[in-house]
Structures are given as structure tokens and as C-alpha cells.
Design a protein around this motif. Structure first.
Motif, mmCIF file in Angstrom:
data_model
loop_
_atom_site.group_PDB
_atom_site.id
_atom_site.type_symbol
_atom_site.label_atom_id
_atom_site.label_comp_id
_atom_site.label_asym_id
_atom_site.label_seq_id
_atom_site.Cartn_x
_atom_site.Cartn_y
_atom_site.Cartn_z
ATOM 1 N N PHE A 59 -67.986 12.680 67.756
ATOM 2 C CA PHE A 59 -68.315 14.092 67.963
ATOM 3 C C PHE A 59 -68.981 14.355 69.305
ATOM 4 C CE2 PHE A 59 -67.466 15.952 63.822
ATOM 5 C CZ PHE A 59 -67.367 14.835 63.026
ATOM 6 N N ALA A 67 -71.266 24.745 77.548
ATOM 7 C CA ALA A 67 -70.863 26.146 77.462
ATOM 8 C C ALA A 67 -72.083 27.053 77.483
ATOM 9 C CB ALA A 67 -70.045 26.379 76.195
ATOM 10 N N HIS A 68 -73.145 26.610 76.816
ATOM 11 C CA HIS A 68 -74.363 27.422 76.799
ATOM 12 C C HIS A 68 -75.152 27.300 78.093
ATOM 13 C CE1 HIS A 68 -74.553 29.180 72.788
ATOM 14 N NE2 HIS A 68 -73.903 28.119 72.382
ATOM 15 N N ILE A 120 -77.931 24.610 69.320
ATOM 16 C CA ILE A 120 -76.592 24.378 68.767
ATOM 17 C C ILE A 120 -76.324 22.894 68.608
ATOM 18 C CG2 ILE A 120 -74.136 24.543 69.307
ATOM 19 C CD1 ILE A 120 -75.109 27.102 68.264
ATOM 20 N N LEU A 130 -69.235 29.254 65.511
ATOM 21 C CA LEU A 130 -69.869 28.004 65.112
ATOM 22 C C LEU A 130 -70.559 27.360 66.302
ATOM 23 C CD1 LEU A 130 -70.144 26.534 62.490
ATOM 24 C CD2 LEU A 130 -68.128 25.213 63.050
ATOM 25 N N LEU A 131 -69.853 27.280 67.412
ATOM 26 C CA LEU A 131 -70.451 26.733 68.625
ATOM 27 C C LEU A 131 -71.208 27.807 69.387
ATOM 28 C CD1 LEU A 131 -67.584 24.416 69.913
ATOM 29 C CD2 LEU A 131 -69.472 23.908 68.385
ATOM 30 N N THR A 143 -74.652 31.266 79.924
ATOM 31 C CA THR A 143 -75.510 32.240 79.257
ATOM 32 C C THR A 143 -76.295 33.025 80.299
ATOM 33 O OG1 THR A 143 -75.743 30.713 77.417
ATOM 34 C CG2 THR A 143 -77.295 32.536 77.508
ATOM 35 N N LEU A 169 -67.792 17.192 71.273
ATOM 36 C CA LEU A 169 -68.158 18.493 70.717
ATOM 37 C C LEU A 169 -69.548 18.894 71.195
ATOM 38 C CD1 LEU A 169 -66.747 20.457 68.699
ATOM 39 C CD2 LEU A 169 -68.169 19.463 66.930
ATOM 40 N N LYS A 225 -70.253 30.238 71.403
ATOM 41 C CA LYS A 225 -69.928 30.516 72.805
ATOM 42 C C LYS A 225 -68.656 31.324 72.890
ATOM 43 C CE LYS A 225 -70.951 30.948 76.722
ATOM 44 N NZ LYS A 225 -72.096 31.829 76.982
ATOM 45 N N ILE A 234 -76.117 18.245 61.005
ATOM 46 C CA ILE A 234 -75.072 18.450 60.000
ATOM 47 C C ILE A 234 -74.202 17.206 59.889
ATOM 48 C CG2 ILE A 234 -72.933 19.699 59.560
ATOM 49 C CD1 ILE A 234 -74.307 22.214 60.567
ATOM 50 N N ILE A 235 -73.850 16.638 61.041
ATOM 51 C CA ILE A 235 -72.983 15.455 61.034
ATOM 52 C C ILE A 235 -73.689 14.278 60.373
ATOM 53 C CG2 ILE A 235 -71.914 13.743 62.529
ATOM 54 C CD1 ILE A 235 -71.389 16.103 64.488
ATOM 55 N N PHE A 290 -78.212 26.411 59.101
ATOM 56 C CA PHE A 290 -77.695 27.552 59.844
ATOM 57 C C PHE A 290 -78.695 28.688 59.947
ATOM 58 C CE2 PHE A 290 -73.529 26.629 61.177
ATOM 59 C CZ PHE A 290 -73.049 25.659 60.313
ATOM 60 N N ILE A 299 -75.635 20.830 65.082
ATOM 61 C CA ILE A 299 -74.408 20.081 64.796
ATOM 62 C C ILE A 299 -74.729 18.623 64.513
ATOM 63 C CG2 ILE A 299 -72.222 19.300 65.767
ATOM 64 C CD1 ILE A 299 -72.102 21.882 67.341
ATOM 65 N N PHE A 315 -69.323 19.820 74.934
ATOM 66 C CA PHE A 315 -68.663 21.110 75.104
ATOM 67 C C PHE A 315 -69.611 22.250 74.752
ATOM 68 C CE2 PHE A 315 -65.249 24.058 75.291
ATOM 69 C CZ PHE A 315 -65.456 24.953 74.268
ATOM 70 N N ALA A 316 -70.276 22.119 73.583
ATOM 71 C CA ALA A 316 -71.162 23.193 73.130
ATOM 72 C C ALA A 316 -72.337 23.360 74.082
ATOM 73 C CB ALA A 316 -71.657 22.893 71.719
ATOM 74 N N THR A 360 -67.981 17.026 57.514
ATOM 75 C CA THR A 360 -68.242 17.665 58.807
ATOM 76 C C THR A 360 -66.981 18.032 59.546
ATOM 77 O OG1 THR A 360 -68.581 15.405 59.553
ATOM 78 C CG2 THR A 360 -70.491 16.832 59.441
ATOM 79 N N LEU A 388 -66.265 21.390 60.908
ATOM 80 C CA LEU A 388 -66.846 21.860 62.165
ATOM 81 C C LEU A 388 -65.873 21.733 63.325
ATOM 82 C CD1 LEU A 388 -70.390 20.253 62.034
ATOM 83 C CD2 LEU A 388 -69.806 22.633 61.671
ATOM 84 N N TYR A 389 -64.878 20.874 63.161
ATOM 85 C CA TYR A 389 -63.949 20.656 64.261
ATOM 86 C C TYR A 389 -63.157 21.929 64.528
ATOM 87 C CZ TYR A 389 -63.807 15.835 65.860
ATOM 88 O OH TYR A 389 -64.058 14.653 66.481
ATOM 89 N N GLY A 419 -59.444 11.371 64.557
ATOM 90 C CA GLY A 419 -60.656 11.696 65.282
ATOM 91 C C GLY A 419 -61.884 11.913 64.439
#
Lengths: 265, 184
Positions: free
Chosen positions: A75, A85-86, A116, B137-138, A90, A78, B140, A123-124, A39, A120, A81-82, B79, B82-83, B74
Motif C-alpha cells: 500500500f 496530493a495533499h 489521511i 476516501l483519499l 491544498t 497509496l 483529493k 485501517i490497513i 473515519f 489509511i 499518492f494521498a 482493506t 480502499l483500493y 496487489g
């Protein structure tokens, strides 16, 4: 409801490797350190270094890289989406041929989205390595020791470890029981796939009530059996499964500590 | 005798954690989104085990899922924090406690009130976590009203329905044995 075949209990993949033999507490500690470090990094070189560390861990564990990446699949939404979104929201310098209408992609957006997503992903993968190389029972032991400071607040930590192991053992047993009850009720004429919402809900009663009754009986029998064998709640006990800190653990910790400063320069 | 009872509560909490885990995989095939029985078991763990037993069972469920058993829908493992939906799982603990607290007092109205509060408490934890995890976290921006719509208004109907079902099952079981069931 063929859910029994779909579920694979645990992610553990047995191998004879350096990582598998490490003390679970050490693995847990290293995971926390690396995740917190993630992070704090933004520079590409630091991401590359962390990626190399993760790759080294994968190689040392002898688990196929493809198998690790398969664990990332749930994931994907996720990531998308992340990143989206950016990319699209932005403010900053546009990349040609954008903006097109109200759709805009910016340099800053691409950079942020990439950072981002990489964060993620790493981390996963790191935490996947923990669950892939450590059995749930070993993790329970590590968690029990991590939670032991709570004893001074009268939290029953020893009993919690026992309860966690019981829960892990009960899941497959209860799934089998549920499947058996469903088949028995089917053989007596209940069709679980027909009817409206209320009808389907009513058909859950013949499954849930017997399942609960069996669970309560099992709890009775198990508590009597444990007490007959000398179990006492709240008491300290010896452990059949011992964990020992040894030389490989020292090397692993030393390696992580040596490499950490590079992330904070 | 006191020792037997406390051990029995622990074992029942483990059983309900396992039931919650198993129920996450039992899907009611509905024409719209598939419903799982997971939250049904959350309500029932509080109603049947009482406040502390119910909360303990949900803490166990959380710990086992974070330890790597695939008991969350899911995904699983550490981790899962993070969801964006992890907040709902955290909300299971106070929700179960609340339902147990009110159901313990008997009657028909208080368990119903407990179940309703139980349903709402899960969202009190779930929606803010959804909002903060998306924003920080994300990284946004998401308006809180959007989080409220996605995280509360859409799924609330199914959960109220399951709350009613849990209540009905609770009344049926209560006819047959004392509540909390660890007292029998």
C-alpha cells in the motif's frame, strides 16, 4: 511462469495467543467498529489513542510488529499518492522556502496529508490483524453468520459458505494442475516465452482448454460424491467446526465499548 | 435430479472463482504492461456458466479475496475496498451476468455482443469508483476526465483483446459440450 512458488496462500500466522482464540465473529465486529471510528477522528490525541489500541492488539497477538508492517508494503504507493496530493495541491499558508515556481507546500496540506495517511495506515494494520489471526475457514464461518439475515430474501447463505470453502480449497489444486499442464506442453515443444502477442495468446489455448476440461470433470465427480454422502442444497446442517462466544470474547467487546466514548468527546 | 444440477452449478461457480483467482497470477509477458488473465476468466465464467452461475462465481471470488486469501493482484483482505481499483472487481459481477445472459441464447453474434458489453460493464463500475475513492476516501480532487483516461482509455485495448480471446475459447468449448456447461 514460476508463479506457484510466489504465491503464499493466506496471511494466517498461527500463534497461541489471546487474539487467535477469540470468536471470529467478535473479531469481525470489533474490526468494523474500529474502522468506522477511524473515519470520525481528526485530532492528534485521538490518533495517538487509536495507535496505542492497535499496538496493544499487535502485542496481544504475539505476531512480530515487523511482520505486520511488511503487510503494509503493497500500500506504500497509496500512501505516497494521498500524501503528495495533499501536500502539493491544498491551498493555504505556504511553508518557507515555498512557493518555488509552481510547486507549493502548505501547512494545511501537510496536516491533511498526514491525517489521511495515518488513517489509511491504521485501517490497513487493523484488517491485517484480522486476517493474520483468523484462518480463512473461520472467516468464512463469520461471514456466513453475518450474511444469515439474507436468508429471508432467499439467498442460499449456507450454500455460499460451502462454495467459499470449495473455492479456497480449489485455488492450490488448480494452480498445481495449471503448472502440470504447462510442463506437459513444454515437454511437447511449446515455448511460452517466444513469439509476438498473437502467438503468445494462441499458446494459451493448450493450457486453458485442458484446464477447463479437468475442472468440469472435477465438478462432475465432486457433485456425485457429495450427493452420495448425503449433501442436500439449501438445507440447514450441523457444523464440525463450532464457534462459541466465551469469556475472552466478552472482555474484548467490553474493552472496545469502554474505550469508544473517548473518540467521540 | 434437480438437486444434482443445483449442486453442480455451485461447484462450478466455486471452480471458476478459483480459476479467476489462479489466473490473476498468470502473467503474459508483453513488451508493455504485463497482462493478467484475470478478466479473461471473468468473461469466460459468464459465457460458460450462464448469468447466475457466472455472477455467483465472481461474488465468491470477491468474498474469498476480502476474507484474506491473496487472490487480488496487489493485495488482499478487507482493506482492499480502499483500493481505487476495487470498483473493477465489483463490476465483475454484473459483467459476468450480462455475458451469460446473452451467450445463453446461442448463435455467434449474441455471445460476441455479450462479451463486448461485459468488457464495458466492468468500466462502468470501475471508473466511477476510481473517481469517488480518490475524491472522498483519499480526500483529493481529481477531474472525472482524468479518472476516465487513467481508468478506461489506457487499459481498454488489452481488455478488448482478452474479450476476443475469451470468445474464441468459448466457441471452441461450445463445439464439444452444451452451454451452460452445467447442463451436460
Amino acid at each position: 511462469m514460476k508463479f506457484l512458488q510466489d504465491i503464499t496462500l493466506g496471511q494466517y500466522m498461527p500463534q497461541d495467543s489471546f487474539v487467535h482464540r477469540l470468536d471470529p465473529r467478535v473479531k469481525f465486529f470489533i474490526l468494523l467498529i474500529l474502522m468506522v471510528t477511524l473515519f470520525f477522528i481528526e485530532a492528534p490525541l485521538k490518533f495517538l489513542l487509536m495507535g496505542l489500541i492497535v499496538f496493544l492488539i499487535i502485542r496481544l497477538s504475539k505476531i512480530p510488529t515487523g511482520y505486520v508492517l511488511k503487510g503494509v508494503a503493497p500500500f506504500v504507493w497509496l500512501f505516497l499518492f494521498a500524501a503528495c496530493a495533499h501536500f502539493f495541491f491544498t491551498p493555504g499558508r505556504s511553508i518557507r522556502p515555498f512557493p518555488i515556481g509552481f510547486v507549493n507546500v502548505t501547512v494545511e496540506g501537510v496536516v491533511n496529508g498526514t491525517v489521511i495517511t495515518l488513517r489509511i495506515l491504521l485501517i490497513i494494520v487493523l484488517s491485517s490483524m484480522l486476517t493474520l489471526t483468523t484462518t480463512p475457514l473461520e472467516l468464512t464461518t463469520a461471514l456466513k453468520m453475518a450474511l444469515s439475515p439474507l436468508k429471508r430474501f432467499k439467498v442460499p447463505v449456507n450454500d455460499f459458505a460451502m462454495m467459499m470453502m470449495l473455492t479456497i480449497r480449489f485455488v492450490p489444486i488448480l494452480l498445481l494442475e495449471a503448472q502440470r499442464i504447462i510442463n506437459a506442453q513444454r515437454s511437447r515443444g511449446i515455448n511460452f516465452e517466444t513469439g509476438g502477442l498473437i502467438q503468445r495468446a494462441k499458446k494459451l489455448v493448450p493450457i486453458l482448454i485442458p484446464l477447463f476440461n479437468l475442472s468440469f470433470l472435477r465438478a462432475d465427480e465432486l457433485s456425485v460424491a457429495m450427493i452420495c454422502r448425503g449433501y442436500a442444497t439449501g438445507k440447514e446442517r450441523t457444523s464440525f467446526r463450532e464457534v462459541r462466544f466465551s469469556t475472552p470474547d466478552f472482555f474484548a467487546l467490553a474493552a472496545v465499548m469502554l474505550v469508544l466514548p473517548f473518540f467521540f468527546l | 435430479m434437480k438437486r444434482t444440477k443445483s449442486l453442480k452449478i455451485y461447484i462450478l461457480a466455486s471452480l471458476f472463482a478459483a480459476l479467476t483467482a489462479a489466473s490473476a497470477f498468470i502473467k503474459l509477458p508483453t513488451p508493455w504492461v504485463p497482462l493478467t488473465l484475470q478478466t479473461l476468466l471473468v468473461y469466460l465464467s459468464g459465457l460458460l456458466l450462464g448469468p447466475w452461475g457466472g455472477a455467483m462465481s465472481q461474488i465468491l471470488y470477491l468474498l474469498v479475496g476480502l476474507a484474506g486469501l491473496p487472490v487480488f493482484t496487489g493485495g488482499c483482505g478487507p482493506t482492499y475496498v480502499l483500493y481505487p481499483t476495487f470498483g473493477y472487481l465489483v463490476g465483475f459481477i454484473p459483467a459476468s451476468f450480462t455475458a451469460g445472459l446473452l451467450a445463453e441464447r446461442g448463435g455467434y453474434l449474441l455471445p460476441a455482443l455479450g462479451t463486448l458489453i461485459c468488457v464495458l460493464v466492468i468500466y462502468v463500475f470501475g471508473v466511477p469508483y476510481l473517481y469517488f475513492s480518490v475524491n472522498y476516501l483519499l480526500g483529493k480532487e481529481m477531474a472525472f476526465l482524468s479518472a476516465l483516461k487513467i481508468g478506461f482509455l489506457i487499459p481498454i485495448a488489452g481488455d478488448i483483446f482478452k474479450g476476443g480471446a475469451a470468445l474464441g475459447i468459448f466457441y471452441l468449448i461450445r463445439m464439444r459440450m452444451p452451454i451452460p456447461i452445467s447442463k451436460r
